[in-house]
Enzyme design. Structure first.
Site, PDB file in Angstrom:
ATOM      1  N   LYS A 101       0.857  -1.185   0.000  1.00 43.75           N
ATOM      2  CA  LYS A 101       0.000   0.000   0.000  1.00 43.75           C
ATOM      3  C   LYS A 101       0.892   1.234   0.000  1.00 43.75           C
ATOM      4  O   LYS A 101       1.705   1.425   0.906  1.00 43.75           O
ATOM      5  CB  LYS A 101      -0.905   0.013   1.237  1.00 43.75           C
ATOM      6  CG  LYS A 101      -1.623   1.350   1.480  1.00 43.75           C
ATOM      7  CD  LYS A 101      -2.556   1.320   2.691  1.00 43.75           C
ATOM      8  CE  LYS A 101      -3.123   2.712   3.008  1.00 43.75           C
ATOM      9  NZ  LYS A 101      -3.989   2.748   4.190  1.00 43.75           N
ATOM     10  N   ASP A 128      -2.643  10.377   3.225  1.00 45.38           N
ATOM     11  CA  ASP A 128      -4.030   9.973   3.438  1.00 45.38           C
ATOM     12  C   ASP A 128      -4.751  11.019   4.288  1.00 45.38           C
ATOM     13  O   ASP A 128      -4.669  11.014   5.508  1.00 45.38           O
ATOM     14  CB  ASP A 128      -4.058   8.602   4.138  1.00 45.38           C
ATOM     15  CG  ASP A 128      -5.477   8.113   4.392  1.00 45.38           C
ATOM     16  OD1 ASP A 128      -6.422   8.696   3.809  1.00 45.38           O
ATOM     17  OD2 ASP A 128      -5.644   7.146   5.163  1.00 45.38           O
ATOM     18  N   LYS A 167     -10.217  13.121   7.698  1.00 39.33           N
ATOM     19  CA  LYS A 167      -9.729  12.812   9.046  1.00 39.33           C
ATOM     20  C   LYS A 167      -9.690  14.090   9.887  1.00 39.33           C
ATOM     21  O   LYS A 167      -9.539  15.178   9.337  1.00 39.33           O
ATOM     22  CB  LYS A 167      -8.293  12.262   8.958  1.00 39.33           C
ATOM     23  CG  LYS A 167      -8.177  10.857   8.427  1.00 39.33           C
ATOM     24  CD  LYS A 167      -6.712  10.416   8.418  1.00 39.33           C
ATOM     25  CE  LYS A 167      -6.544   9.024   7.830  1.00 39.33           C
ATOM     26  NZ  LYS A 167      -7.202   7.968   8.608  1.00 39.33           N
ATOM     27  N   ASP A 216     -12.134   7.087   3.537  1.00 35.90           N
ATOM     28  CA  ASP A 216     -10.930   6.907   4.349  1.00 35.90           C
ATOM     29  C   ASP A 216     -10.516   5.432   4.429  1.00 35.90           C
ATOM     30  O   ASP A 216      -9.431   5.114   4.905  1.00 35.90           O
ATOM     31  CB  ASP A 216     -11.169   7.475   5.759  1.00 35.90           C
ATOM     32  CG  ASP A 216      -9.877   7.712   6.522  1.00 35.90           C
ATOM     33  OD1 ASP A 216      -8.795   7.642   5.892  1.00 35.90           O
ATOM     34  OD2 ASP A 216      -9.951   7.969   7.735  1.00 35.90           O
ATOM     35  N   GLU A 229      -9.346   3.659   2.177  1.00 34.15           N
ATOM     36  CA  GLU A 229      -8.842   3.721   0.796  1.00 34.15           C
ATOM     37  C   GLU A 229      -7.759   2.699   0.502  1.00 34.15           C
ATOM     38  O   GLU A 229      -7.568   2.320  -0.646  1.00 34.15           O
ATOM     39  CB  GLU A 229      -8.315   5.138   0.508  1.00 34.15           C
ATOM     40  CG  GLU A 229      -6.869   5.425   0.932  1.00 34.15           C
ATOM     41  CD  GLU A 229      -6.616   5.311   2.426  1.00 34.15           C
ATOM     42  OE1 GLU A 229      -7.581   5.405   3.206  1.00 34.15           O
ATOM     43  OE2 GLU A 229      -5.446   5.125   2.812  1.00 34.15           O
ATOM     44  N   ARG A 281      -7.538  -0.434   1.097  1.00 37.89           N
ATOM     45  CA  ARG A 281      -8.074  -1.677   0.519  1.00 37.89           C
ATOM     46  C   ARG A 281      -8.476  -1.487  -0.941  1.00 37.89           C
ATOM     47  O   ARG A 281      -8.419  -2.421  -1.728  1.00 37.89           O
ATOM     48  CB  ARG A 281      -9.226  -2.195   1.400  1.00 37.89           C
ATOM     49  CG  ARG A 281     -10.396  -1.266   1.531  1.00 37.89           C
ATOM     50  CD  ARG A 281     -11.278  -1.581   2.745  1.00 37.89           C
ATOM     51  NE  ARG A 281     -10.716  -1.051   3.987  1.00 37.89           N
ATOM     52  CZ  ARG A 281     -11.287  -1.176   5.185  1.00 37.89           C
ATOM     53  NH1 ARG A 281     -12.416  -1.834   5.329  1.00 37.89           N
ATOM     54  NH2 ARG A 281     -10.701  -0.660   6.249  1.00 37.89           N
TER      55      ARG A 281
HETATM   56  N1  BES Z   1      -4.123   4.801   6.832  1.00 40.50           N
HETATM   57  C1  BES Z   1      -5.224   4.528   7.671  1.00 40.50           C
HETATM   58  C2  BES Z   1      -4.899   3.537   8.793  1.00 40.50           C
HETATM   59  C3  BES Z   1      -3.920   3.981   9.834  1.00 40.50           C
HETATM   60  C4  BES Z   1      -4.375   4.481  11.035  1.00 40.50           C
HETATM   61  C5  BES Z   1      -2.565   3.841   9.644  1.00 40.50           C
HETATM   62  C6  BES Z   1      -3.463   4.850  12.021  1.00 40.50           C
HETATM   63  C7  BES Z   1      -1.665   4.227  10.616  1.00 40.50           C
HETATM   64  C8  BES Z   1      -2.107   4.716  11.812  1.00 40.50           C
HETATM   65  C9  BES Z   1      -6.362   3.944   6.853  1.00 40.50           C
HETATM   66  O1  BES Z   1      -6.433   4.350   5.538  1.00 40.50           O
HETATM   67  C10 BES Z   1      -7.624   4.370   7.504  1.00 40.50           C
HETATM   68  O2  BES Z   1      -7.903   5.516   7.487  1.00 40.50           O
HETATM   69  N2  BES Z   1      -8.367   3.417   8.049  1.00 40.50           N
HETATM   70  C11 BES Z   1      -9.578   3.685   8.695  1.00 40.50           C
HETATM   71  C12 BES Z   1     -10.557   2.636   8.242  1.00 40.50           C
HETATM   72  C13 BES Z   1     -11.973   2.948   8.588  1.00 40.50           C
HETATM   73  C14 BES Z   1     -12.470   4.163   7.828  1.00 40.50           C
HETATM   74  C15 BES Z   1     -12.802   1.736   8.252  1.00 40.50           C
HETATM   75  C16 BES Z   1      -9.346   3.610  10.195  1.00 40.50           C
HETATM   76  O3  BES Z   1      -8.546   2.789  10.646  1.00 40.50           O
HETATM   77  O4  BES Z   1      -9.933   4.419  10.906  1.00 40.50           O
HETATM   78 ZN    ZN Z   2      -4.692   4.928   4.695  1.00 39.93          ZN
HETATM   79 MN    MN Z   3      -7.566   6.126   5.286  1.00 41.58          MN
END
Ligand code: BES
Ligand code: ZN
Ligand code: MN
Length: 504
Positions: free
Chosen positions: A267, A272, A279, A349, A351, A353
C-alpha cells in the site's frame, strides 16, 4: 555507519575505546585481564565501585587508561542465555553509548564466554547489524544542527578470531541494512517531496541493481480497468502510479518446470487525508507514512537484488494520494475494479483496501505467483488490538502463516495471526454492489479489511496480509531503530525468503 571485522592477532588493536562483553559472572575475557593487570586493576575496581553487574544493557566506561585510552564494558546477562536477538539489540544499544562518549570510532574485542545458542560469527554479524540499524539518521532538513547534537560515531570495528568468515557473512546484513535505510528514507520524506511520481522515480533507480522496473501511469491503469485504485487518487493533482519491480535471481525454469515468483504487494498512499470522509486535523500529519507498505516492498527488493538472492520475486506497489476535492470520490460512489467486481465506497478513508484490490489483482493476473504477501498500514484498529510490538497477520494458508510467524520470531519483527471467517466476510456484502469497503457493524475493523482484500485473491493462491499500521513508525527509541520510520517487514520477509524459499 561503517562496520568492519578485524582478525585478532596476539596484540590487541591500538584503538580507543576498546569494548568488551561481560556476563553476569563478571569474568574478564583473557585480553581484558591482561590489559587490566597492566593498568593496575583499574577495571576490576571500577566494577566494584559501580552498579555494573554484567546485566543486559549495562554499560561501564573508564577513560584515561594508560596505553589504551578508554575501556568500556557491556553487559550481556547470563552468557548461557545469550541469543541472536540479544546480540542484535546489544549492537543497537552501544551506538547511543558511544555517541555519548563523543568519539568517531570504537573497537569491540569479541572474546566471548561460552554462550547459549549462538556462535562467534553470528554474534559478530548480529552486533554489527544492530549497530548499523540503530545509527540511521534522517537530518537532511536540519540546516542549523548544533555540532554537539550531531552523532559522532561513524566506524565500528569488531576484532575477533575468524574475521574473514564474519566479513563474508556480513554482506547479507549490509544489503539488508541498505534496503532498510532506503525504506526509512521513503517513509520519512514528507508528501510534498514524495508524491506518487517521485516515489516511482526512486524505484526506477533500482534498475542499476538488475531489477526490472515498469511504471504504469493513469492512462495505462485506466486501460486495464484499475478503477478502484484510480478512484482513490482521483481527488489529487498528483498522478497515481503503479510500480512493478522484478528481481530474477534464478532461472524461471528448473528441469523444464516453470518456477513462479513470490509476489509482494504494498500500500503506497503517499498522503491519506481521508478524502471526503476527511480525518480530524490532529495527527493527520502522520499520514505521510501511509506508504510504509510500499516502502518495505521497495526496500526488500533492493536488498534481495543487492545480495543477488537466489529467488525470483516481484514487487507491486500502488502509489496514490488520497485528497478531498471537487473531483474526489464520494461516499456512496461505485467503482469497477480490475477484477470485474464492483465496489461501493461507503467511506473514502478506507482507501488502502481500494488501492490493494487492484494491485493484488494485477500481481496475480500478470505473474501467477506461488504466493502473495501484502503489506499495508491498513487500519487504526490493528493498533488498538496489537499495539506496537506485533503486526497483524491474516492468511488463507496455514503453512504460509506458520512460516511467517516463525520468521517473525527469528528476525525480531513479530506478527500475530487473526482470523478470517464467513461471519466477517458477510459484513462487506453491499446492497447495491458486489462488495462495500466498510463493515456493516463497526466491529473487528482489521479483520473486515482483510476480508475485503481476500475478495481479490484468486482461489488456490496462498496469500498473507500484514497490517503494519502499528509497526511502521515508532514514537520511542527502539533497540535497533531511532524514533521514526522503522521499515518494519523487510527483516521479516528477508528471513522468510532465506529460510523457506531461497535456493541455497
Ligand atoms: N491509513 C489509515 C490507517 C492507519 C491508522 C494507519 C493509524 C496508521 C495509523 C487507513 O487508511 C484508515 O484511514 N483506516 C480507517 C478505516 C476505517 C475508515 C474503516 C481507520 O482505521 O480508521
Ligand atoms: Zn490509509
Ligand atoms: Mn484512510
Amino acid at each position: 555507519m561503517h562496520i568492519s571485522f578485524l582478525e585478532i592477532s596476539t596484540k590487541l588493536p591500538k584503538a580507543s575505546p576498546l569494548l568488551f562483553l561481560i556476563g553476569e559472572d563478571k569474568k574478564f575475557p583473557q585480553a581484558l585481564m591482561a590489559l587490566d593487570k597492566k593498568a593496575g586493576g583499574i577495571m576490576a575496581r571500577a566494577i566494584a565501585d559501580s552498579k555494573f553487574a554484567g546485566k543486559k544493557k549495562q554499560f561501564l566506561s573508564v577513560p584515561g587508561i594508560q596505553g589504551c585510552g578508554h575501556i568500556s564494558l557491556i553487559g550481556i546477562g547470563k552468557p548461557a542465555d545469550f541469543k541472536k536477538l540479544d546480540a542484535l539489540n546489544l549492537g543497537g544499544m552501544l551506538v547511543d553509548k558511544i555517541n555519548v562518549l563523543g568519539v568517531k570510532t570504537a573497537t569491540l574485542v569479541l572474546d566471548l564466554p561460552k554462550t547459549g545458542n549462538i556462535n562467534l560469527i553470528e554474534t559478530a554479524t548480529k552486533i554489527g547489524f544492530g549497530a548499523q540499524l540503530k545509527s540511521y539518521r534522517f537530518n537532511k532538513y536540519h540546516t542549523k544542527q548544533k555540532a554537539e547534537n550531531k552523532p559522532t560515531f561513524e566506524s565500528f570495528t569488531i576484532a575477533m578470531k575468524g574475521a574473514k568468515n564474519a566479513i563474508a557473512a556480513y554482506k547479507h546484513f549490509n544489503s539488508l541494512a541498505e534496503g532498510i535505510y532506503l525504506a526509512r528514507n521513503l517513509i520519512t520524506e514528507p508528501a510534498n517531496v514524495l508524491y506518487p511520481k517521485a516515489f516511482a522515480n526512486e524505484c526506477k533507480k533500482l534498475a542499476k541493481l538488475g531489477i526490472k522496473i515498469k511504471v504504469l501511469g493513469e492512462a495505462e491503469m485506466k486501460k486495464l480497468g484499475m478503477n478502484s485504485l484510480l478512484g482513490v487518487g482521483q481527488g489529487s493533482v498528483r498522478e497515481s502510479q503503479l510500480v512493478v519491480m522484478q528481481w530474477s535471481g534464478i532461472s524461471s525454469k528448473i528441469k523444464g518446470q516453470k518456477i513462479e515468483p513470490l509476489a509482494f504487494v504494498g500500500k503506497g498512499v503517499c498522503f491519506d487525508t481521508g478524502g471526503i470522509s476527511i480525518k480530524p486535523a490532529s495527527g493527520m500529519g502522520m499520514m505521510k507514512r501511509d506508504m510504509a507498505g510500499a516502502a518495505a516492498v521497495t526496500g526488500l527488493l533492493y536488498s534481495l537484488a543487492k545480495r543477488k538472492a537466489k529467488i525470483n520475486v516481484v514487487g507491486v506497489i500502488g502509489l496514490v494520494e488520497n485528497m478531498p476535492d471537487g473531483d474526489a470520490i464520494r461516499p456512496g460512489d461505485i467503482l469497477h475494479s480490475m477484477s470485474g467486481q464492483t465496489i461501493e465506497v461507503l467511506n473514502t478513508d478506507a482507501e488502502g483496501r481500494l488501492v490493494l484490490a487492484d494491485a493484488l489483482w494485477y500481481a496475480q493476473t500478470n505473474f501467477k505467483p506461488r504466493l502473495v504477501i501484502d503489506l499495508a498500514t491498513l487500519t487504526g484498529a490493528i493498533v488498538t488490538a496489537l499495539g506496537t510490538s506485533r503486526a497483524g497477520l491474516f492468511s488463507n494458508d496455514d503453512k504460509l502463516a506458520n512460516q511467517i510467524f516463525e520468521a517473525g520470531k527469528k528476525s525480531g519483527e513479530e506478527v500475530w495471526r487473526l482470523p478470517l471467517a464467513e461471519v466477517y466476510d458477510k459484513q462487506i456484502n453491499s446492497e447495491i454492489a458486489d462488495v462495500q469497503n466498510l463493515g456493516s457493524d463497526s466491529e473487528a475493523g482489521s479483520i473486515v479489511a482483510a476480508q475485503f482484500l481476500q475478495r481479490f485473491i484468486k482461489p488456490g493462491t496462498p496469500w498473507a496480509h500484514l497490517d503494519i499500521a502499528g509497526m511502521a513508525w515508532s514514537k520511542k527509541e527502539l533497540d535497533t531503530c531511532p524514533k521514526g520510520a522503522t521499515a518494519y517487514g523487510i527483516q521479516l520477509l528477508d528471513k522468510l525468503i532465506s529460510e523457506y524459499y531461497e535456493r541455497k
